[in-house]
Write a protein that holds these residues in place. Structure first.
Motif, short mmCIF file in Angstrom:
data_model
loop_
_atom_site.label_atom_id
_atom_site.label_comp_id
_atom_site.label_asym_id
_atom_site.label_seq_id
_atom_site.Cartn_x
_atom_site.Cartn_y
_atom_site.Cartn_z
N MET A 1 -6.02 16.35 -33.25
CA MET A 1 -6.08 16.71 -34.68
C MET A 1 -6.11 18.22 -34.82
O MET A 1 -6.89 18.91 -34.16
N LEU A 2 -5.24 18.76 -35.66
CA LEU A 2 -5.19 20.19 -35.89
C LEU A 2 -6.46 20.69 -36.57
O LEU A 2 -7.00 20.03 -37.47
N GLU A 3 -6.90 21.85 -36.14
CA GLU A 3 -8.04 22.51 -36.78
C GLU A 3 -7.52 23.68 -37.59
O GLU A 3 -6.63 24.42 -37.14
N LEU A 4 -8.03 23.86 -38.79
CA LEU A 4 -7.61 24.96 -39.66
C LEU A 4 -8.67 26.05 -39.64
O LEU A 4 -9.81 25.84 -40.08
N LYS A 5 -8.32 27.21 -39.13
CA LYS A 5 -9.24 28.34 -39.08
C LYS A 5 -9.00 29.24 -40.29
O LYS A 5 -7.88 29.32 -40.80
N ILE A 6 -10.04 29.92 -40.72
CA ILE A 6 -9.93 30.80 -41.89
C ILE A 6 -10.45 32.18 -41.54
O ILE A 6 -11.58 32.34 -41.07
N GLU A 7 -9.60 33.19 -41.76
CA GLU A 7 -9.98 34.60 -41.57
C GLU A 7 -9.78 35.31 -42.91
O GLU A 7 -8.65 35.43 -43.39
N LEU A 8 -10.85 35.75 -43.52
CA LEU A 8 -10.77 36.34 -44.86
C LEU A 8 -10.43 37.82 -44.80
O LEU A 8 -10.83 38.54 -43.89
N ALA A 9 -9.69 38.26 -45.80
CA ALA A 9 -9.33 39.68 -45.91
C ALA A 9 -10.57 40.50 -46.23
O ALA A 9 -11.40 40.10 -47.05
N PRO A 10 -10.72 41.66 -45.59
CA PRO A 10 -11.93 42.48 -45.84
C PRO A 10 -11.95 43.08 -47.23
O PRO A 10 -13.01 43.41 -47.76
N GLN A 11 -10.78 43.21 -47.84
CA GLN A 11 -10.71 43.81 -49.17
C GLN A 11 -9.66 43.06 -50.00
O GLN A 11 -8.59 42.71 -49.51
N ARG A 12 -9.97 42.77 -51.25
CA ARG A 12 -9.05 42.04 -52.14
C ARG A 12 -8.19 43.01 -52.95
O ARG A 12 -8.62 44.11 -53.29
N LYS A 13 -6.98 42.57 -53.26
CA LYS A 13 -6.07 43.36 -54.08
C LYS A 13 -6.51 43.35 -55.55
O LYS A 13 -7.19 42.43 -55.99
N GLU A 14 -6.06 44.34 -56.27
CA GLU A 14 -6.31 44.37 -57.71
C GLU A 14 -5.27 43.48 -58.40
O GLU A 14 -4.08 43.60 -58.14
N LYS A 15 -5.75 42.60 -59.26
CA LYS A 15 -4.84 41.66 -59.93
C LYS A 15 -4.29 42.29 -61.21
O LYS A 15 -5.05 42.82 -62.03
N PRO A 16 -2.97 42.20 -61.41
CA PRO A 16 -2.37 42.76 -62.64
C PRO A 16 -2.66 41.85 -63.84
O PRO A 16 -2.98 40.67 -63.66
N PRO A 17 -2.49 42.36 -65.06
CA PRO A 17 -2.65 41.49 -66.23
C PRO A 17 -1.55 40.44 -66.26
O PRO A 17 -0.47 40.62 -65.69
N ALA A 18 -1.83 39.34 -66.95
CA ALA A 18 -0.91 38.19 -66.97
C ALA A 18 0.47 38.56 -67.49
O ALA A 18 1.48 38.01 -67.02
N ASP A 19 0.56 39.46 -68.45
CA ASP A 19 1.86 39.79 -69.04
C ASP A 19 2.70 40.72 -68.16
O ASP A 19 3.81 41.10 -68.52
N LYS A 20 2.18 41.09 -66.99
CA LYS A 20 2.92 41.96 -66.07
C LYS A 20 3.33 41.23 -64.79
O LYS A 20 3.80 41.86 -63.84
N LEU A 21 3.19 39.92 -64.75
CA LEU A 21 3.42 39.18 -63.51
C LEU A 21 4.88 39.09 -63.12
O LEU A 21 5.24 39.24 -61.95
N GLY A 22 5.77 38.77 -64.07
CA GLY A 22 7.16 38.50 -63.70
C GLY A 22 7.23 37.26 -62.83
O GLY A 22 6.38 36.36 -62.93
#
Length: 355
Positions: A1-22
């Motif tokens: 059975m496959l095991e799923l490992k998780i490595e989290l990013a040390p820093q998160r990106k800044e999210k743009p406003p919804a009307d700028k997503l494209g």
């Protein structure tokens, strides 16, 4: 059975406003990666920070195009749940694509679970504004460093995520479609019914020529007689002729769209006759001349429903429903997006909670 490992990013990106997503321009903090080798099968499954790939210049995907992909969406509902739309259906289609491209099959249930875990990790990227979604792009590429025509012995399976707004700049407004009989995209029993980059590469030249003439997309005809409707570049296509809805039958050169299947089920649930059959371009223009071509619309994951306001074939032109969005297209759009955003009842069991 496959095991799923998780490595989290040390820093998160800044999210743009919804009307700028494209669409397809912004990517989240993490991705899913899994490797394949003949000796180990699928292994090394992990969620890790989104980052560039390092690949040998000779890997086979660059030279022989052995690759497949999918496109899915996650949504934030009115009651703040994060949900997927028909994930098992999409991943099942990906298995069919893998089989046709000689890519080793994978555990579908594990992949769906991994995608849910990835989205749960990135749930802050699922916007709640109307029309937004989190686009999900699973894909597999051949990674053998080898020049020679054969299936690769190694592969990389990845899933990346992109928060998106509307697919078309036109929004939910009718698009103009150019019907080409100069170019063809796919032949029966070729690659037209699978999600592989080759299909989309084959559509680029004709698509660009159509855009230069002021059209949104190309509608393809069959490659033999060049008289029967197939599909639009990124959509399956439907026509409301008289009292029934008609769509080209699946016969090996048309992508079996998940939204296409959803629309057929919704229409039949409403008691509206739906027919899957061959449709000639002449039949469409004859129906239009007789006043029987009431509506046309495309269906696809990205746009959901895309009304068609005008068809051009050679020197013939058909303005459909006075170039306005039709009643049925609007109703279908509201029905499917209503289920996706939790505004209406999920009558078909298509909505899956991320957790």
């Amino acid at each position: 059975m496959l095991e799923l490992k998780i490595e989290l990013a040390p820093q998160r990106k800044e999210k743009p406003p919804a009307d700028k997503l494209g669409f397809g321009k912004i990517f989240t903090d993490h991705m899913f990666v899994m490797d394949y080798s003949v000796e180990q099968g699928w292994h090394n499954a992990k969620i890790k920070p989104y980052e560039p790939l390092e690949l040998d210049p000779s890997v086979m995907v660059f030279h022989y195009g052995q690759a497949i992909f999918e496109g899915m969406k996650a949504f934030r509902t009115q009651d703040n749940r994060v949900v997927l739309f028909r994930p098992e259906k999409y991943i099942s289609r990906m298995t069919n694509s893998a089989r046709k491209l000689c890519i080793p099959e994978f555990d579908e249930a594990f992949v769906v679970k991994a995608i849910k875990t990835l989205i749960d990790t990135e749930r802050d990227w699922v916007y709640g504004e109307e029309g937004t979604a989190l686009y999900i792009r699973p894909f597999i590429i051949a990674t053998d460093p080898y020049l020679g025509v054969r299936p690769s012995h190694t592969y990389k399976f990845m899933v990346i995520l992109s928060p998106v707004g509307a697919y078309y700049a036109e929004g939910f407004n009718p698009v103009k479609i150019f019907i080409t009989d100069e170019f063809t995209r796919a032949a029966k029993n070729g690659l037209g019914d699978v999600k592989t980059p080759a299909n989309y590469a084959a559509s680029l030249y004709a698509g660009e020529k159509a855009k230069q003439m002021g059209f949104t997309q190309v509608l393809w005809l069959d490659p033999v007689e060049k008289k029967y409707i197939e599909e639009v570049g990124t959509m399956n296509v439907f026509f409301r002729i008289g009292d029934e809805v008609v769509t080209p039958v699946l016969h090996g050169s048309i992508l079996p769209g998940v939204t296409r299947d959803s629309v057929i089920q919704v229409l039949r649930n409403w008691g509206i006759p739906v027919v899957e059959r061959t449709i000639s371009v002449d039949e469409l223009f004859e129906a239009h001349a007789a006043g029987n071509l009431k509506e046309s619309f495309g269906t696809g994951t990205a746009a959901v429903i895309s009304p068609v306001g005008l068809l051009r074939h050679g020197d013939r032109e058909a303005v459909i429903n006075e170039g306005k969005t039709g009643e049925l297209a609007s109703r279908l759009f509201d029905s499917i997006t209503g289920m996706q955003y939790g505004k209406s009842e999920d009558l078909f069991g298509w909505i899956a909670d991320v957790r």
